[in-house]
Write a protein that holds these residues in place. Sequence first.
Motif, PDB file in Angstrom:
ATOM      1  N   ARG A  51      61.183  31.251  57.569  1.00  0.00           N
ATOM      2  CA  ARG A  51      60.592  29.915  57.629  1.00  0.00           C
ATOM      3  C   ARG A  51      61.660  28.844  57.394  1.00  0.00           C
ATOM      4  O   ARG A  51      61.669  27.812  58.058  1.00  0.00           O
ATOM      5  CB  ARG A  51      59.476  29.801  56.591  1.00  0.00           C
ATOM      6  N   LYS A  52      62.571  29.097  56.455  1.00  0.00           N
ATOM      7  CA  LYS A  52      63.666  28.141  56.204  1.00  0.00           C
ATOM      8  C   LYS A  52      64.547  27.991  57.443  1.00  0.00           C
ATOM      9  O   LYS A  52      64.969  26.886  57.782  1.00  0.00           O
ATOM     10  CB  LYS A  52      64.523  28.598  55.017  1.00  0.00           C
ATOM     11  N   ALA A  53      64.821  29.110  58.120  1.00  0.00           N
ATOM     12  CA  ALA A  53      65.646  29.063  59.336  1.00  0.00           C
ATOM     13  C   ALA A  53      64.929  28.243  60.417  1.00  0.00           C
ATOM     14  O   ALA A  53      65.560  27.439  61.112  1.00  0.00           O
ATOM     15  CB  ALA A  53      65.952  30.477  59.836  1.00  0.00           C
ATOM     16  N   LEU A  54      63.610  28.420  60.543  1.00  0.00           N
ATOM     17  CA  LEU A  54      62.840  27.624  61.511  1.00  0.00           C
ATOM     18  C   LEU A  54      62.907  26.141  61.176  1.00  0.00           C
ATOM     19  O   LEU A  54      63.005  25.294  62.068  1.00  0.00           O
ATOM     20  CB  LEU A  54      61.379  28.074  61.527  1.00  0.00           C
ATOM     21  N   MET A  55      62.840  25.823  59.894  1.00  0.00           N
ATOM     22  CA  MET A  55      62.930  24.412  59.480  1.00  0.00           C
ATOM     23  C   MET A  55      64.292  23.838  59.859  1.00  0.00           C
ATOM     24  O   MET A  55      64.378  22.733  60.398  1.00  0.00           O
ATOM     25  CB  MET A  55      62.709  24.275  57.973  1.00  0.00           C
ATOM     26  N   ALA A  56      65.350  24.578  59.573  1.00  0.00           N
ATOM     27  CA  ALA A  56      66.696  24.100  59.914  1.00  0.00           C
ATOM     28  C   ALA A  56      66.832  23.926  61.428  1.00  0.00           C
ATOM     29  O   ALA A  56      67.416  22.948  61.897  1.00  0.00           O
ATOM     30  CB  ALA A  56      67.751  25.069  59.374  1.00  0.00           C
ATOM     31  N   LEU A  61      66.664  19.906  67.164  1.00  0.00           N
ATOM     32  CA  LEU A  61      65.880  19.472  68.316  1.00  0.00           C
ATOM     33  C   LEU A  61      65.586  17.980  68.240  1.00  0.00           C
ATOM     34  O   LEU A  61      65.628  17.383  67.171  1.00  0.00           O
ATOM     35  CB  LEU A  61      64.564  20.254  68.358  1.00  0.00           C
ATOM     36  N   ASN A  62      65.242  17.412  69.382  1.00  0.00           N
ATOM     37  CA  ASN A  62      64.906  15.989  69.462  1.00  0.00           C
ATOM     38  C   ASN A  62      63.385  15.832  69.410  1.00  0.00           C
ATOM     39  O   ASN A  62      62.691  16.241  70.347  1.00  0.00           O
ATOM     40  CB  ASN A  62      65.452  15.387  70.754  1.00  0.00           C
ATOM     41  N   PRO A  63      62.860  15.230  68.343  1.00  0.00           N
ATOM     42  CA  PRO A  63      61.404  15.058  68.234  1.00  0.00           C
ATOM     43  C   PRO A  63      60.801  14.275  69.403  1.00  0.00           C
ATOM     44  O   PRO A  63      59.621  14.452  69.715  1.00  0.00           O
ATOM     45  CB  PRO A  63      61.223  14.282  66.922  1.00  0.00           C
ATOM     46  N   GLU A  64      61.595  13.448  70.065  1.00  0.00           N
ATOM     47  CA  GLU A  64      61.087  12.660  71.192  1.00  0.00           C
ATOM     48  C   GLU A  64      60.754  13.533  72.406  1.00  0.00           C
ATOM     49  O   GLU A  64      60.077  13.086  73.325  1.00  0.00           O
ATOM     50  CB  GLU A  64      62.085  11.569  71.562  1.00  0.00           C
ATOM     51  N   ASP A  65      61.233  14.785  72.398  1.00  0.00           N
ATOM     52  CA  ASP A  65      60.926  15.711  73.486  1.00  0.00           C
ATOM     53  C   ASP A  65      59.516  16.296  73.350  1.00  0.00           C
ATOM     54  O   ASP A  65      59.048  16.995  74.248  1.00  0.00           O
ATOM     55  CB  ASP A  65      61.945  16.858  73.527  1.00  0.00           C
ATOM     56  N   PHE A  66      58.856  16.051  72.235  1.00  0.00           N
ATOM     57  CA  PHE A  66      57.528  16.592  71.960  1.00  0.00           C
ATOM     58  C   PHE A  66      56.532  15.432  71.956  1.00  0.00           C
ATOM     59  O   PHE A  66      56.664  14.505  71.169  1.00  0.00           O
ATOM     60  CB  PHE A  66      57.526  17.334  70.617  1.00  0.00           C
ATOM     61  N   LYS A  67      55.547  15.513  72.854  1.00  0.00           N
ATOM     62  CA  LYS A  67      54.665  14.371  73.101  1.00  0.00           C
ATOM     63  C   LYS A  67      53.238  14.613  72.615  1.00  0.00           C
ATOM     64  O   LYS A  67      52.658  15.664  72.900  1.00  0.00           O
ATOM     65  CB  LYS A  67      54.617  14.064  74.602  1.00  0.00           C
ATOM     66  N   PRO A  68      52.663  13.628  71.919  1.00  0.00           N
ATOM     67  CA  PRO A  68      51.251  13.708  71.546  1.00  0.00           C
ATOM     68  C   PRO A  68      50.382  13.887  72.788  1.00  0.00           C
ATOM     69  O   PRO A  68      50.662  13.320  73.839  1.00  0.00           O
ATOM     70  CB  PRO A  68      50.975  12.365  70.872  1.00  0.00           C
ATOM     71  N   GLY A  69      49.366  14.712  72.654  1.00  0.00           N
ATOM     72  CA  GLY A  69      48.462  14.982  73.773  1.00  0.00           C
ATOM     73  C   GLY A  69      48.860  16.197  74.582  1.00  0.00           C
ATOM     74  O   GLY A  69      48.043  16.744  75.323  1.00  0.00           O
ATOM     75  N   GLY A  89      58.530  12.811  62.055  1.00  0.00           N
ATOM     76  CA  GLY A  89      59.843  13.438  61.908  1.00  0.00           C
ATOM     77  C   GLY A  89      59.934  14.663  62.800  1.00  0.00           C
ATOM     78  O   GLY A  89      59.656  14.582  63.992  1.00  0.00           O
ATOM     79  N   VAL A  90      60.299  15.809  62.212  1.00  0.00           N
ATOM     80  CA  VAL A  90      60.428  17.044  62.992  1.00  0.00           C
ATOM     81  C   VAL A  90      59.158  17.884  62.915  1.00  0.00           C
ATOM     82  O   VAL A  90      59.155  19.059  63.268  1.00  0.00           O
ATOM     83  CB  VAL A  90      61.653  17.877  62.551  1.00  0.00           C
ATOM     84  N   PHE A  91      58.059  17.266  62.464  1.00  0.00           N
ATOM     85  CA  PHE A  91      56.778  17.963  62.393  1.00  0.00           C
ATOM     86  C   PHE A  91      55.810  17.423  63.433  1.00  0.00           C
ATOM     87  O   PHE A  91      55.686  16.210  63.623  1.00  0.00           O
ATOM     88  CB  PHE A  91      56.130  17.804  61.007  1.00  0.00           C
ATOM     89  N   ALA A  92      55.140  18.361  64.105  1.00  0.00           N
ATOM     90  CA  ALA A  92      54.077  18.015  65.042  1.00  0.00           C
ATOM     91  C   ALA A  92      52.751  18.272  64.324  1.00  0.00           C
ATOM     92  O   ALA A  92      52.533  19.364  63.803  1.00  0.00           O
ATOM     93  CB  ALA A  92      54.175  18.886  66.286  1.00  0.00           C
ATOM     94  N   TRP A  93      51.910  17.250  64.272  1.00  0.00           N
ATOM     95  CA  TRP A  93      50.588  17.369  63.651  1.00  0.00           C
ATOM     96  C   TRP A  93      49.555  17.511  64.741  1.00  0.00           C
ATOM     97  O   TRP A  93      49.589  16.789  65.737  1.00  0.00           O
ATOM     98  CB  TRP A  93      50.284  16.138  62.805  1.00  0.00           C
ATOM     99  N   GLY A  94      48.654  18.464  64.566  1.00  0.00           N
ATOM    100  CA  GLY A  94      47.615  18.665  65.561  1.00  0.00           C
ATOM    101  C   GLY A  94      46.747  19.853  65.219  1.00  0.00           C
ATOM    102  O   GLY A  94      46.562  20.181  64.046  1.00  0.00           O
ATOM    103  N   LEU A 106      53.282  21.666  62.219  1.00  0.00           N
ATOM    104  CA  LEU A 106      54.228  22.733  62.533  1.00  0.00           C
ATOM    105  C   LEU A 106      55.593  22.109  62.800  1.00  0.00           C
ATOM    106  O   LEU A 106      55.684  21.062  63.447  1.00  0.00           O
ATOM    107  CB  LEU A 106      53.790  23.499  63.784  1.00  0.00           C
ATOM    108  N   PRO A 107      56.670  22.756  62.322  1.00  0.00           N
ATOM    109  CA  PRO A 107      57.993  22.265  62.703  1.00  0.00           C
ATOM    110  C   PRO A 107      58.156  22.437  64.220  1.00  0.00           C
ATOM    111  O   PRO A 107      57.668  23.422  64.786  1.00  0.00           O
ATOM    112  CB  PRO A 107      58.960  23.162  61.925  1.00  0.00           C
ATOM    113  N   ILE A 108      58.789  21.479  64.857  1.00  0.00           N
ATOM    114  CA  ILE A 108      58.892  21.510  66.317  1.00  0.00           C
ATOM    115  C   ILE A 108      59.640  22.742  66.832  1.00  0.00           C
ATOM    116  O   ILE A 108      59.468  23.117  67.984  1.00  0.00           O
ATOM    117  CB  ILE A 108      59.506  20.208  66.875  1.00  0.00           C
ATOM    118  N   SER A 109      60.418  23.387  65.984  1.00  0.00           N
ATOM    119  CA  SER A 109      61.118  24.606  66.394  1.00  0.00           C
ATOM    120  C   SER A 109      60.159  25.765  66.643  1.00  0.00           C
ATOM    121  O   SER A 109      60.539  26.771  67.229  1.00  0.00           O
ATOM    122  CB  SER A 109      62.156  25.002  65.349  1.00  0.00           C
ATOM    123  N   MET A 110      58.912  25.628  66.222  1.00  0.00           N
ATOM    124  CA  MET A 110      57.902  26.678  66.454  1.00  0.00           C
ATOM    125  C   MET A 110      57.143  26.477  67.768  1.00  0.00           C
ATOM    126  O   MET A 110      56.334  27.313  68.141  1.00  0.00           O
ATOM    127  CB  MET A 110      56.886  26.711  65.302  1.00  0.00           C
TER     128      MET A 110
END
Length: 115
Positions: A51-56, A61-69, A89-94, A106-110
């Motif tokens: 989990r720590k490795a996923l967080m790092a 990654l660029n959070p702007e590459d992940f879009k709501p919806g 930040g680097v977390f996607a809520w949904g 979830l961290p965007i790396s997931m």
Amino acid sequence: MKVNGVNIVEKETRYSELTEYELQQEIAQLKEKARKAEQLGMVNEFAVLERKALMAQAYLLNPEDFKPGEIYGIEGDPGVYFRIDYMNGVFAWGYRLGGSGQEEALPISMLNRKK
């Protein structure tokens, strides 16, 4: 931590403060520790290190590459999809599609782009 009976305060470094190279080094160290924990049958330690490795990795990654919806697959959970409501930040809520309907982060790396 104590050294020769003296309390030493270690500064905890945040992943957001590390360079790309430092993050890559941290990820490599965490994955190696996780591999050793898995070999020793230390299941909980393995899970924490993974989990720590996923967080790092999320900070590479660029959070702007992940879009709501939009809908994404979840790394390590095949056939399960996640719809992003908003980013923080680097977390996607949904929500997980077909799940309990409970909001989670979830961290965007997931997240993987749905095919």
